[in-house]
Scaffold this motif. Structure first.
Motif, short mmCIF file in Angstrom:
data_model
loop_
_atom_site.label_atom_id
_atom_site.label_comp_id
_atom_site.label_asym_id
_atom_site.label_seq_id
_atom_site.Cartn_x
_atom_site.Cartn_y
_atom_site.Cartn_z
N VAL A 80 8.21 2.23 -1.01
CA VAL A 80 7.49 3.11 -0.61
C VAL A 80 5.67 2.84 -0.97
O VAL A 80 5.73 2.38 -1.98
CB VAL A 80 7.58 4.58 -1.40
N LEU A 90 8.07 3.64 4.20
CA LEU A 90 8.64 3.14 3.93
C LEU A 90 8.37 1.71 4.20
O LEU A 90 8.92 1.10 5.98
CB LEU A 90 9.82 3.02 4.08
N GLY B 267 9.81 8.34 3.11
CA GLY B 267 8.74 7.29 2.65
C GLY B 267 7.82 8.05 2.65
O GLY B 267 6.24 7.67 2.70
#
Lengths: 132, 410
Positions: A80, A90, B267
């Motif tokens: 990340v 990501l 993420g």
């Protein structure tokens, strides 16, 4: 069917550019790209080329149990990354010269690493490496 | 917008939703135990525990299975109404889904239905056959769950990698050692020795064994990853008034709940060492008037040690950054001051998919009803925190449960 925002983001990667969605109304940045600006709900959305610089918030090296189609990639690392622009995503991490990621640490400075178009076609994601 | 608002029901309210019974089948590999067979058996166990029969149920809520979409359709389309002889009588039957936190949301939904009068007695059922399913197929399926296909799937991220990302950040942020992380798994294994339904009952585990196992997703070792299991649990909720009418003196009520959906994509989580736990805990404590000191034991989602360590910190059960070391100190072990995951958790009782969190909830209710097996029953316990989370640990869900006491309606 790939939607427009996905196609444009991936076209950017294939050209060696990491793109961040930018709202044409409020000028805020959105990552991941959205269909309406989460800040002002505008549907008029464009792109800004990212600096490619960021900090590695965390990462892992997958050594076993790859998803279908990724078996041949093992081992591989995902991380990340928090970009200096204030958005995050990501990414895949490029190994050190020894083929592993033992030198990587959380909070390392990292940078976007353009990949050949064929590689992006196969794995349409951003690739990063350590800056130092 | 207000962050926290009061519950419209309390212990004095006849409509206060309460748990009155639980049921569970053993977790592990049970290929002979069919899906509908498991659902039926666990329904009858939960109803027996509540001193009820299927005829007392008006609403059935189904916790999803993940081993087969065909079987899941049986949940969506009310098969259990027919199996339990409730055709024509059942008012409503439906499936809810938020992954690992489904049980917390099912409790919220059942409570709302009961408190508002839309339901009187709700039966919640779950059955999973992950342990008997094709592992390859399950890995593929799980590698697409809770991961945005456009933006993250192309990286090759999957569930253990998500666990690895959280664990790595947690260790970096707190200075927790691999031994500290492994000790969480060891605590859970100790509890599993006391649970006849646990997959790993009879199999001891040491920190050394965990650290000697293969690296799967650095820094996660194989023995720090959950094992897919078959399992089934169920529980019954009704109103305090109805419970009283039926002579059900022992029941468990909900003192408050809090939640925080912090992200969807792994993420996009701002702090992988914090997730939504502190926010969810604050909301739950404010709504209930509880503080961390009121918590006597905890049942918290534990598909990876770091997730649970982060949760106990966010819940204020230990100092910030000390979650894994808190487990290593033995405080959460059998006989410890603050027992945690007394059924062995997902990591040692077995990861029964969406059911893993449901099993922890059922264990909390069972403990508060004082119906656990004597060797693991927490003597005289009255208050518990239940923590759930789903997908890429997108949410933190907190339920504060208490044994209904004297005074007021209850």
């Amino acid at each position: 069917m790939t939607s427009r925002i996905v196609a444009e983001f991936r076209d950017g990667l294939a050209r060696g550019e990491l793109l961040i969605q930018k709202c044409n109304e409020c000028s805020r940045l959105n990552m991941y790209p959205r269909y309406a600006c989460p800040h002002c709900q505008s549907q008029s959305l464009g792109w800004q080329r990212a600096s490619g610089r960021g900090v590695l918030h965390s990462f892992t090296v997958l050594r076993l149990g790859a998803p279908e189609g990724f078996e041949g990639d093992l081992p591989y690392a995902v991380g990340v990354v928090k970009l200096v622009e204030g958005v995050q995503l990501l990414v895949r991490l490029i190994p050190d010269a020894d083929g592993d990621w033992q030198g990587y640490r959380c909070d390392d400075q990292v940078k976007f690493s353009p990949m050949p178009a064929e590689q992006i076609q196969r794995r349409p994601c951003a690739w990063f490496t350590r800056s130092r | 917008m207000e962050d926290v608002w009061p519950l419209n029901i309390d212990a004095r309210s006849p409509a206060d939703p309460v748990f009155v019974g639980v049921g569970e089948l053993p977790s592990g590999r049970y290929p002979e135990r069919g899906f509908v067979m498991g659902l039926t058996q666990v329904a009858l166990l939960a109803l027996k525990d509540a001193r009820m029969t299927p005829r007392d149920v008006d609403t059935i809520l189904l916790i999803p299975n993940l081993h087969s979409f065909t079987d899941q359709a049986d949940l969506i389309f009310s098969r259990m109404v027919e199996e339990l002889g409730l055709a024509g009588q059942a008012k409503s039957s439906f499936m809810l889904h938020s992954g690992g936190s489904t049980s917390d949301n099912a409790v919220r939904v059942a409570s709302g239905l009961i408190a508002s009068g839309h339901a009187r007695t709700v039966l919640v059922l779950q059955c999973e056959r992950w342990g008997s399913a094709d592992v390859r197929e399950m890995i593929t399926m799980l590698s697409k769950y809770g991961i945005p296909g456009e933006w993250e799937l192309p990286t090759g991220v999957q569930f253990n990698a998500i666990g690895g990302l959280i664990t790595r950040r947690y260790m970096a942020a707190t200075g927790s050692t691999p031994q500290d992380m492994a000790s969480v798994c060891v605590t859970l294994r100790k509890w599993a020795q006391l649970n006849p339904n646990a997959m790993y009952r009879g199999k001891a585990l040491t920190v050394e064994q965990v650290l000697a196992s293969r690296m799967v997703a650095d820094p996660l070792h194989a023995m720090e990853c959950p094992m897919l299991a078959d399992g089934a649990v169920g529980f019954v909720m009704t109103s305090a008034e109805h419970a009283k009418q039926r002579g059900l003196g022992t029941r468990v009520r909900i003192a408050g709940s809090g939640g925080c959906v912090s992200h969807y994509s792994i993420g996009q989580e701002k702090d992988l060492a914090a997730l939504g736990w502190a926010t969810a805990a604050k909301r739950a404590y404010e709504q209930s008037g509880w503080g961390p000191k009121d918590v006597q034991f905890a049942e918290i989602y534990d598909s990876y040690a770091a997730v649970t360590a982060i949760a106990v910190e966010g819940l204020g059960l230990c100092a910030s950054g000390d979650g894994a070391r808190w487990f290593a100190s033995g405080v959460a072990d059998p006989g410890g001051k603050l027992p945690c995951n007394t059924n062995g958790g997902l990591l040692s009782a077995g990861h029964t998919g969406v059911g893993g969190g449901t099993a922890l909830l059922v264990e909390a209710v069972r403990q508060l009803l004082w119906r656990a097996e004597p060797e693991r029953q927490i003597a005289g316990c009255r208050r518990c925190v239940v923590g759930g989370t789903g997908g890429s640990y997108m949410d933190a869900q907190v339920l504060l449960l208490e044994r209904a006491g004297s005074g007021g309606f209850q």
